[in-house]
Design an enzyme around this catalytic site. Structure first.
Site, PDB file in Angstrom:
ATOM      1  N   GLY A  95     126.569  77.495 -33.844  1.00  0.00           N
ATOM      2  CA  GLY A  95     127.070  78.676 -33.159  1.00  0.00           C
ATOM      3  C   GLY A  95     125.494  79.239 -32.578  1.00  0.00           C
ATOM      4  O   GLY A  95     124.454  78.872 -33.122  1.00  0.00           O
ATOM      5  N   GLN A 149     119.685  85.376 -29.375  1.00  0.00           N
ATOM      6  CA  GLN A 149     118.735  84.187 -29.866  1.00  0.00           C
ATOM      7  C   GLN A 149     118.385  83.546 -28.607  1.00  0.00           C
ATOM      8  O   GLN A 149     117.229  82.657 -28.770  1.00  0.00           O
ATOM      9  CB  GLN A 149     119.821  83.065 -30.598  1.00  0.00           C
ATOM     10  CG  GLN A 149     120.042  83.560 -31.874  1.00  0.00           C
ATOM     11  CD  GLN A 149     120.681  82.662 -32.658  1.00  0.00           C
ATOM     12  OE1 GLN A 149     122.159  82.366 -32.583  1.00  0.00           O
ATOM     13  NE2 GLN A 149     119.996  81.861 -33.644  1.00  0.00           N
ATOM     14  N   CYS A 171     120.054  78.922 -39.453  1.00  0.00           N
ATOM     15  CA  CYS A 171     119.802  79.701 -38.309  1.00  0.00           C
ATOM     16  C   CYS A 171     118.957  78.934 -37.163  1.00  0.00           C
ATOM     17  O   CYS A 171     117.617  78.735 -37.747  1.00  0.00           O
ATOM     18  CB  CYS A 171     119.536  80.828 -38.498  1.00  0.00           C
ATOM     19  SG  CYS A 171     119.609  82.129 -36.846  1.00  0.00           S
ATOM     20  N   LEU A 172     119.437  78.821 -36.047  1.00  0.00           N
ATOM     21  CA  LEU A 172     118.400  78.304 -35.065  1.00  0.00           C
ATOM     22  C   LEU A 172     117.186  79.035 -34.854  1.00  0.00           C
ATOM     23  O   LEU A 172     116.134  78.599 -34.512  1.00  0.00           O
ATOM     24  CB  LEU A 172     119.138  77.989 -33.835  1.00  0.00           C
ATOM     25  CG  LEU A 172     120.267  76.936 -33.894  1.00  0.00           C
ATOM     26  CD1 LEU A 172     120.919  76.865 -32.437  1.00  0.00           C
ATOM     27  CD2 LEU A 172     119.766  75.546 -34.141  1.00  0.00           C
ATOM     28  N   HIS A 231     127.962  85.221 -39.255  1.00  0.00           N
ATOM     29  CA  HIS A 231     126.777  85.061 -38.835  1.00  0.00           C
ATOM     30  C   HIS A 231     126.174  85.397 -37.543  1.00  0.00           C
ATOM     31  O   HIS A 231     125.415  86.275 -37.366  1.00  0.00           O
ATOM     32  CB  HIS A 231     126.211  83.717 -39.213  1.00  0.00           C
ATOM     33  CG  HIS A 231     124.978  83.164 -38.835  1.00  0.00           C
ATOM     34  ND1 HIS A 231     124.213  82.691 -39.866  1.00  0.00           N
ATOM     35  CD2 HIS A 231     124.243  83.119 -37.818  1.00  0.00           C
ATOM     36  CE1 HIS A 231     122.948  82.533 -39.281  1.00  0.00           C
ATOM     37  NE2 HIS A 231     122.804  82.807 -38.116  1.00  0.00           N
ATOM     38  N   GLU A 232     127.218  85.119 -36.676  1.00  0.00           N
ATOM     39  CA  GLU A 232     126.980  85.411 -35.031  1.00  0.00           C
ATOM     40  C   GLU A 232     127.137  86.889 -34.669  1.00  0.00           C
ATOM     41  O   GLU A 232     126.257  87.217 -34.047  1.00  0.00           O
ATOM     42  CB  GLU A 232     127.746  84.498 -34.196  1.00  0.00           C
ATOM     43  CG  GLU A 232     127.507  82.864 -34.503  1.00  0.00           C
ATOM     44  CD  GLU A 232     126.098  82.503 -34.436  1.00  0.00           C
ATOM     45  OE1 GLU A 232     125.050  83.057 -33.735  1.00  0.00           O
ATOM     46  OE2 GLU A 232     125.841  81.309 -35.105  1.00  0.00           O
ATOM     47  N   HIS A 245     124.137  88.697 -35.620  1.00  0.00           N
ATOM     48  CA  HIS A 245     123.006  88.747 -34.604  1.00  0.00           C
ATOM     49  C   HIS A 245     123.256  89.583 -33.588  1.00  0.00           C
ATOM     50  O   HIS A 245     122.311  90.271 -33.195  1.00  0.00           O
ATOM     51  CB  HIS A 245     122.959  87.310 -33.906  1.00  0.00           C
ATOM     52  CG  HIS A 245     122.331  86.146 -34.456  1.00  0.00           C
ATOM     53  ND1 HIS A 245     121.147  86.479 -34.648  1.00  0.00           N
ATOM     54  CD2 HIS A 245     122.864  84.905 -35.190  1.00  0.00           C
ATOM     55  CE1 HIS A 245     120.579  85.111 -35.470  1.00  0.00           C
ATOM     56  NE2 HIS A 245     121.493  84.322 -35.497  1.00  0.00           N
TER      57      HIS A 245
HETATM   58 ZN    ZN Z   1     121.790  82.662 -36.494  1.00  0.00          ZN
END
Ligand code: ZN
Length: 161
Positions: free
Chosen positions: A46, A51, A91-92, A133-134, A137
């Site tokens: 995701g 991000q 998380c990226l 999670h997304e 963000h």
């Molecule tokens: Zn993330």
């Protein structure tokens, strides 16, 4: 098609609340394509627009085994949650780390597609976790604020979002 630079923890853009998308124009479509390319390139499940430094309420998710079943969510909103699951999350934007987070085991989300048509998506387990999670963000929240215990080093790159 382009890979965008993934912003990392410590950058202020990740702590800000993203703005609603009012209309999908060419720029937004390019952003969505780039987000998908960037997510797949990084082996993520995701990615949220902040991000890549864009404060718009857009999320892409792909929890399929093959990584060929993308879900695009514009202005997503959680309508219902149920149950809970506790598990590792990455998380990226927090490379090389994992932490344990408790999330709902089921979520029902309302969002808009690229044609700005409303749709409902329901998810359990990994999809429910990715949706929560997304969407966090988009509200400037990182999973590290929700972890139980310390972050740990991770060498697994598959289940990060
Ligand atoms: Zn993330």
């Amino acid at each position: 098609m382009a890979i965008r630079n993934i912003r990392e923890i410590g950058e202020r853009v990740l702590t800000k609340v993203s703005k609603e998308v009012k209309a999908v124009d060419k720029k937004i479509l390019t952003l969505i394509e780039d987000m998908l390319d960037t997510m797949y390139e990084a082996n993520g499940v995701g990615l949220a627009a902040p991000q890549v430094g864009i404060l718009k309420r857009i999320v892409v998710i792909d929890v399929s085994e093959e990584g060929n079943d993308p879900i695009i969510l514009i202005n997503p909103e959680i309508l219902e949650t149920d149950g809970e699951q506790t598990g590792d999350e990455g998380c990226l934007s927090v490379p090389g780390k994992v932490g344990t987070v408790t999330r709902p085991n089921y979520v029902k989300v309302k969002a808009y597609n690229k044609d700005m048509e409303e749709f409902i998506i329901e998810g359990t387990e990994l999809l429910a976790r990715a949706l929560c999670h997304e969407i966090d963000h988009l509200n400037g929240v990182l999973y590290v604020d929700k972890t139980i215990g310390e972050l740990r080093d991770s060498f697994i790159t598959e289940e990060v979002d």
